[in-house]
Motif scaffolding. Structure first.
Motif, PDB file in Angstrom:
ATOM      1  N   ASP A   1      44.477 -20.137 -87.797  1.00 53.05           N
ATOM      2  CA  ASP A   1      44.693 -19.837 -89.012  1.00 53.05           C
ATOM      3  C   ASP A   1      45.921 -19.132 -89.303  1.00 53.05           C
TER       4      ASP A   1
ATOM      5  N   PRO B   1      40.562  -9.774 -86.842  1.00 50.84           N
ATOM      6  CA  PRO B   1      40.052 -11.158 -87.510  1.00 50.84           C
ATOM      7  C   PRO B   1      40.080 -10.918 -89.253  1.00 50.84           C
ATOM      8  N   ASN B   2      39.677  -9.469 -89.502  1.00 48.44           N
ATOM      9  CA  ASN B   2      39.651  -9.405 -90.925  1.00 48.44           C
ATOM     10  C   ASN B   2      40.885  -8.544 -91.510  1.00 48.44           C
TER      11      ASN B   2
END
Length: 170
Positions: free
Chosen positions: A1, A98-99
């Protein structure tokens, strides 16, 4: 991503630029940015684990008014006995990386403006020179030796005449 609103910078791969600390290259593309000037144009600057305990990147971010995003679980913030780093920085546990974008996107524009102002103010008052760092250290010692004359939380952490609309509850 990849996130279009995320700019990852690293030292430049080109041998002639490898030790030029006034430039950084975008991760993967190699696009060149003037450093630390680029920090003045962003809201958040990630401060991670690295050489010298991330202090250079922390101070570079603060001097530019960029909100430090600390991703280093065991870091001990400078002068933490008197400075409220939750007013200045966002702390993201390493396992929650990841957040990161979700966390940062959840911060209101008003809170971002307050934190950026606070980061710049703390830098100018406590970290902008060796003299400031030394005087801050001596002030902390003075507060411990003479506790009845110690600075208050507000004196350490609030710019003069500042009115905060945000309650820092952490």
């Amino acid at each position: 991503d990849t996130h279009s609103d995320l700019l990852l910078l690293d030292s430049c791969e080109d041998d002639s630029r490898a030790y030029n600390y006034s430039i950084r290259c975008q991760y993967k593309t190699g696009l060149i940015f003037n450093y630390p000037e680029i920090l003045r144009h962003v809201h958040f600057c990630v401060v991670g684990r690295g050489l010298r305990l991330a202090q250079p990147s922390l101070l570079e971010a603060m001097s530019a008014g960029c909100i430090p995003v600390v991703v280093a679980d065991s870091i001990v913030m400078p002068f933490k006995s008197v400075l409220d780093w939750n007013r200045v920085a966002v702390f993201v546990p390493e396992d929650n990386l990841p957040n990161l974008m979700t966390i940062l996107n959840g911060i209101s524009k008003e809170h971002i403006a307050e934190m950026a102002y606070q980061a710049k103010w703390l830098y100018e008052n406590y970290f902008s020179s060796m003299k400031q760092i030394t005087m801050t250290t001596l002030d902390i010692i003075n507060d411990r030796v003479f506790p009845l004359l110690a600075k208050t939380y507000e004196q350490w952490n609030m710019p003069p005449n500042a009115v905060s609309s945000y309650f820092y509850l952490n």
